[in-house]
Enzyme design. Sequence first.
Site, PDB file in Angstrom:
ATOM      1  CB  SER A  95      -4.721  -4.600  -4.565  1.00 47.60           C
ATOM      2  OG  SER A  95      -3.774  -4.739  -5.600  1.00 47.60           O
ATOM      3  CG  ASP A 223       1.316   0.513  -3.450  1.00 44.17           C
ATOM      4  OD1 ASP A 223       1.912  -0.393  -4.040  1.00 44.17           O
ATOM      5  OD2 ASP A 223       0.094   0.485  -3.209  1.00 44.17           O
ATOM      6  CG  HIS A 252       0.110  -3.084  -2.765  1.00 43.93           C
ATOM      7  ND1 HIS A 252      -0.697  -2.136  -3.355  1.00 43.93           N
ATOM      8  CD2 HIS A 252      -0.450  -4.290  -3.076  1.00 43.93           C
ATOM      9  CE1 HIS A 252      -1.690  -2.732  -4.009  1.00 43.93           C
ATOM     10  NE2 HIS A 252      -1.570  -4.035  -3.836  1.00 43.93           N
TER      11      HIS A 252
END
Length: 272
Positions: A95, A223, A252
């Site tokens: 991320s 995600d 995610h």
Amino acid sequence: MPFVTTADGTDIFYKDWGGGQPVVFSHGWPLSGDAWDVEMKLAADNGFRAIAHDRRGQGRSSQTWHGHDMDTYAADLAAVVDALGLDDVILVGHSTGGGEVVRFAAQHGGGRVAKIVTVGAVPPIMVKSDSNPDGTPIEVFDGIRAGVMADRSQYFMDLSEQFFGINKGSGVSQGQREQFWRLGMQMSLKAAYDCIAAFSETNFTDDLLALDVPVLICQGDADQIVPIADAALKSIDLVKNGTLKVYPGAPHGIAGAYQVALDRDLLEFWRS
């Protein structure tokens, strides 16, 4: 506890397990290096040296008022790599951490980086603009800022549902949700707020174009935090030596069946 002190006096906490070729992990927002514990043990158990730091303002690192931007994050990572004398480094970023390792490699790598892995990463750029019409509208990120300011504790608990795809039937445990909340609540409010702009508005296009080492780009196609169409599917077209791995139905957050599949691919890439 082990810390590296940066040029501006910030103490960056890090964990250092095992021995061998270094694998350096960078975590996502709003977590800490502890989010990588399973993968760190995987690396250390298989003959690698696993290192994970807490980004400034997060985990056990200094809660600075300043420096919550991607250039500083990459410089902080460089300070850790320099202090530990690391070379032939494998970088792994999730991320926001995916943006951090890409910028570090492009601006500070200097022949020290062997391979890069991004997982559900924010590059090339998240926010919608005239030059990025498919991006996420700024109003979405304004909503995150508002949630953090109004009731950070409840906001993080609510966010964990989308983060782990629980609302899509991922089956991730309540314990995983509470760990997400716990790590998030270790983060300073200033860092939590400022990092939203860092992960959403930073343009990593030039960083991706500059990479000249093998890059494994991983992301789940379910995600809900970083849309794959504006992240991995664009990043793969910008890197010179990239491999794209899409995980059907994966969210995610790295947990459950997604974690098992991802960790298998990570180990194979590290060894290749």
